[in-house]
Design a protein around this motif. Structure first.
Motif, PDB file in Angstrom:
ATOM      1  N   GLN A 117      47.940  37.095  49.527  1.00 11.64           N
ATOM      2  CA  GLN A 117      48.307  37.777  50.753  1.00 11.64           C
ATOM      3  C   GLN A 117      49.668  38.444  50.645  1.00 11.64           C
ATOM      4  O   GLN A 117      49.960  39.367  51.392  1.00 11.64           O
ATOM      5  N   SER A 118      50.496  38.016  49.725  1.00 10.03           N
ATOM      6  CA  SER A 118      51.821  38.610  49.609  1.00 10.03           C
ATOM      7  C   SER A 118      51.884  39.695  48.552  1.00 10.03           C
ATOM      8  O   SER A 118      52.851  40.424  48.489  1.00 10.03           O
ATOM      9  N   SER A 119      50.849  39.798  47.732  1.00 12.65           N
ATOM     10  CA  SER A 119      50.890  40.767  46.641  1.00 12.65           C
ATOM     11  C   SER A 119      49.496  41.271  46.341  1.00 12.65           C
ATOM     12  O   SER A 119      48.533  40.511  46.364  1.00 12.65           O
ATOM     13  N   PRO A 120      49.340  42.598  46.080  1.00 12.00           N
ATOM     14  CA  PRO A 120      48.038  43.135  45.730  1.00 12.00           C
ATOM     15  C   PRO A 120      47.710  42.949  44.257  1.00 12.00           C
ATOM     16  O   PRO A 120      46.714  43.463  43.781  1.00 12.00           O
ATOM     17  N   GLY A 121      48.540  42.243  43.518  1.00 13.34           N
ATOM     18  CA  GLY A 121      48.313  42.052  42.084  1.00 13.34           C
ATOM     19  C   GLY A 121      47.140  41.152  41.809  1.00 13.34           C
ATOM     20  O   GLY A 121      46.478  40.641  42.708  1.00 13.34           O
ATOM     21  N   PRO A 122      46.868  40.926  40.507  1.00 14.87           N
ATOM     22  CA  PRO A 122      45.731  40.104  40.159  1.00 14.87           C
ATOM     23  C   PRO A 122      45.849  38.680  40.672  1.00 14.87           C
ATOM     24  O   PRO A 122      46.943  38.166  40.864  1.00 14.87           O
ATOM     25  N   LEU A 123      44.704  38.057  40.907  1.00  7.39           N
ATOM     26  CA  LEU A 123      44.635  36.707  41.450  1.00  7.39           C
ATOM     27  C   LEU A 123      44.454  35.699  40.340  1.00  7.39           C
ATOM     28  O   LEU A 123      43.955  36.015  39.283  1.00  7.39           O
ATOM     29  N   ARG A 124      44.823  34.445  40.631  1.00  3.60           N
ATOM     30  CA  ARG A 124      44.609  33.395  39.635  1.00  3.60           C
ATOM     31  C   ARG A 124      44.402  32.049  40.307  1.00  3.60           C
ATOM     32  O   ARG A 124      45.082  31.723  41.266  1.00  3.60           O
ATOM     33  N   ILE A 125      43.444  31.279  39.766  1.00  8.35           N
ATOM     34  CA  ILE A 125      43.298  29.871  40.130  1.00  8.35           C
ATOM     35  C   ILE A 125      43.755  29.054  38.933  1.00  8.35           C
ATOM     36  O   ILE A 125      43.244  29.235  37.838  1.00  8.35           O
ATOM     37  N   GLU A 126      44.725  28.159  39.153  1.00 10.56           N
ATOM     38  CA  GLU A 126      45.196  27.267  38.089  1.00 10.56           C
ATOM     39  C   GLU A 126      44.557  25.909  38.296  1.00 10.56           C
ATOM     40  O   GLU A 126      44.959  25.127  39.149  1.00 10.56           O
ATOM     41  N   ILE A 127      43.497  25.616  37.531  1.00 12.36           N
ATOM     42  CA  ILE A 127      42.716  24.413  37.804  1.00 12.36           C
ATOM     43  C   ILE A 127      43.268  23.179  37.117  1.00 12.36           C
ATOM     44  O   ILE A 127      42.879  22.068  37.445  1.00 12.36           O
ATOM     45  N   THR A 128      44.175  23.321  36.168  1.00  8.81           N
ATOM     46  CA  THR A 128      44.684  22.140  35.490  1.00  8.81           C
ATOM     47  C   THR A 128      45.602  21.321  36.387  1.00  8.81           C
ATOM     48  O   THR A 128      45.767  20.130  36.179  1.00  8.81           O
ATOM     49  N   ILE A 160      37.515  34.239  37.090  1.00 12.31           N
ATOM     50  CA  ILE A 160      38.508  33.858  38.083  1.00 12.31           C
ATOM     51  C   ILE A 160      39.451  32.771  37.566  1.00 12.31           C
ATOM     52  O   ILE A 160      40.639  32.787  37.865  1.00 12.31           O
ATOM     53  N   THR A 161      38.941  31.833  36.811  1.00 10.68           N
ATOM     54  CA  THR A 161      39.782  30.719  36.356  1.00 10.68           C
ATOM     55  C   THR A 161      40.310  30.888  34.944  1.00 10.68           C
ATOM     56  O   THR A 161      41.270  30.224  34.552  1.00 10.68           O
ATOM     57  N   GLY A 162      39.676  31.728  34.134  1.00 15.24           N
ATOM     58  CA  GLY A 162      40.041  31.833  32.727  1.00 15.24           C
ATOM     59  C   GLY A 162      39.452  30.718  31.882  1.00 15.24           C
ATOM     60  O   GLY A 162      39.684  30.651  30.679  1.00 15.24           O
ATOM     61  N   GLU A 163      38.685  29.812  32.497  1.00 14.02           N
ATOM     62  CA  GLU A 163      38.044  28.700  31.793  1.00 14.02           C
ATOM     63  C   GLU A 163      36.560  28.982  31.631  1.00 14.02           C
ATOM     64  O   GLU A 163      35.974  29.733  32.401  1.00 14.02           O
ATOM     65  N   GLY A 164      35.942  28.349  30.636  1.00  9.15           N
ATOM     66  CA  GLY A 164      34.504  28.477  30.466  1.00  9.15           C
ATOM     67  C   GLY A 164      33.756  27.845  31.627  1.00  9.15           C
ATOM     68  O   GLY A 164      34.216  26.888  32.249  1.00  9.15           O
ATOM     69  N   GLY A 165      32.583  28.383  31.930  1.00  3.92           N
ATOM     70  CA  GLY A 165      31.760  27.834  32.991  1.00  3.92           C
ATOM     71  C   GLY A 165      30.958  26.635  32.510  1.00  3.92           C
ATOM     72  O   GLY A 165      30.971  26.280  31.329  1.00  3.92           O
ATOM     73  N   TYR A 166      30.224  26.021  33.432  1.00  2.00           N
ATOM     74  CA  TYR A 166      29.420  24.856  33.059  1.00  2.00           C
ATOM     75  C   TYR A 166      28.135  24.739  33.880  1.00  2.00           C
ATOM     76  O   TYR A 166      27.481  23.700  33.885  1.00  2.00           O
ATOM     77  N   PHE A 167      27.737  25.810  34.556  1.00  2.00           N
ATOM     78  CA  PHE A 167      26.584  25.734  35.444  1.00  2.00           C
ATOM     79  C   PHE A 167      25.249  25.860  34.704  1.00  2.00           C
ATOM     80  O   PHE A 167      24.267  25.223  35.094  1.00  2.00           O
TER      81      PHE A 167
END
Length: 443
Positions: free
Chosen positions: A22-33, A163-170
């Motif tokens: 919401q504060s920046s139009p830049g790329p998004l990231r989820i840090e799951i670690t 979105i996460t940069g991690e491999g999926g598992y579905f």
């Protein structure tokens, strides 16, 4: 079967947390670690049905994709009742302002077509709403109509990865022990299902007790322990044909707790002889058997490191169950569990090679935990009357295990938790279930 027609994926895409978006139009990231407090909001309008034959399956595919993402605990779906825009065509331009207005940070659109020759064609795109841009190229899957669930899981895997940069598992399967009957007379049979509980298939009947299934590295075989002969022996089963065989060349003693090597050509297992239990290596091609431990104690539950160079196992050589690591060829073992109380067991090396999951018992409670491969940074993720037998998702970020309730009516069920200790949830199964084993991503 499913085949990729377009495989141009975005490289280095990162998605951000809600506040950053919401504060920046830049790329998004989820840090799951580190864990996520606020799941990322996404919108997934029902995929466009390109013809009438695809109408029902388009809704089913969208439903599975959304369920996969929500189930991670990293994503929150925005209900369709909040939508301002509607998606009427796969190629229509995205009205980013309308999706920003409902705080959708990611937008998934797609289409489904059933062709004249009976094939199902699924296309999808992923958009970073606050950056006003598409994330990577579109992707297309083609397969038979009965493979629609796999195509949905593949779409969800791609969204998760971008979105996460991690491999999926579905797009995976889980082997497990299906249980029926009262607690003092349980019937057990080997079963396999999609990771989300769909498409259950039974691989053995309930005439003999079966335990501890484990997948081969490419998911085509399952190795397990069976009491068919009256005492535990190791069996190998082909998943496609459901043909099984007892391993040849093993002595007429108890053999159990098998697990494949990373190349799939060997197994490591425990064998009891003369009242002593040690770890052995068995070559599936030659039938050669090699003893790896020679201690006057119980050595069991071996698991290879991902590079095949080391084996982690449990042993009571110190007086109580602890976790040890040794070279894959045998030799001197070093203790890595550092707790001064309790018992450690069932260690399993992460597919990423960075962590070891284990079962911990102390003061009448059982836990699933993780530690670094040198035993440092130990963390307990769960606690209950009985939690045991962890197995890793292929991306090394989620663990599935057995949880059993107390009492005469206590029953086992499968649960999962991420490595931050968040998002504990029960896994769907048709009945009582135990001993899960997660497959690699399906080919």
């Amino acid at each position: 079967m499913i085949r990729f027609l377009i495989t141009c994926l975005a490289v280095g895409l990162a998605l951000a947390t809600s506040a950053m978006a919401q504060s920046s139009p830049g790329p998004l990231r989820i840090e799951i670690t580190e864990g996520v407090i606020e799941p990322l909001p996404f919108a997934a309008p029902v995929f466009i049905a390109e013809n009438a034959a695809a109408a029902d399956v388009a809704q089913d595919i969208t439903r599975v994709i959304s369920a996969d993402l929500r189930g991670t605990g990293l994503f929150r779906e925005i209900p369709s009742s909040a939508y301002i825009s509607t998606i009427t065509s796969f190629d229509s331009p995205v009205q980013y302002a309308d999706w920003k207005a409902i705080n959708a940070q990611a937008l998934i659109t797609g289409s489904v077509e059933q062709t004249a020759n009976g094939q199902l064609v699924v296309r999808f795109r992923l958009f970073d709403v606050f950056a006003d841009q598409q994330l990577g190229e579109g992707l297309q899957f083609v397969g038979s109509p009965d493979s629609w669930r796999r195509m949905a899981h593949n779409v969800a895997d791609q969204v998760y990865e971008r979105i996460t940069g991690e491999g999926g598992y579905f797009d995976t399967r889980v082997a497990f022990i299906s249980e029926t009957g009262p607690k003092n007379a349980r019937l057990k049979r080997l079963a396999i299902m999609d990771y989300d509980g769909a498409n259950v298939q039974y691989l053995t009947d309930s005439r003999n007790i079966v335990l501890a299934p484990r997948f081969s590295p490419n998911g085509d075989r399952v190795i397990f322990t069976s009491y068919e002969s009256g005492f535990p022996r190791v069996y190998l089963l082909d998943v496609a044909t459901v043909q099984r065989r007892q391993l040849e060349g093993l002595p007429d003693t108890m053999s159990f707790a098998p697990r494949f090597s990373p190349d799939g050509n060997r197994i490591v297992y425990s064998e009891e002889s003369g009242g002593n239990t040690d770890i052995y290596l068995y070559d599936l091609n030659s039938g050669q058997r090699t003893r790896l431990t020679e201690a006057p104690s119980i050595e069991t539950a071996p698991s290879f490191s991902p590079d095949g160079s080391q084996i982690v196992f449990e042993s009571d050589r110190s007086g109580r169950q602890q976790i040890y690591v040794m070279p894959a060829s045998g030799g001197e073992a070093r203790r890595i569990s550092q707790g001064q109380v309790g018992r450690y067991g069932t260690p399993v090396w992460s597919p990423r090679g960075d962590l070891i999951a284990f079962t911990f018992q102390n003061a009448g409670r059982f836990h699933i935990g993780v530690m670094r491969t040198d035993g440092s940074e130990e963390r307990l993720l769960t606690a209950s009357f009985l939690d045991e037998g962890p197995t890793w998702a292929p991306n090394g970020r989620v663990i599935m295990f057995t949880r059993e309730t107390a009492g005469a009516d206590g029953a086992p069920a499968l649960y999962s938790v991420d490595i931050s200790g968040r998002n504990l949830q029960r896994v769907a199964t048709p009945g009582m279930a135990s001993d899960p084993a997660w497959s690699p991503l399906l080919p």
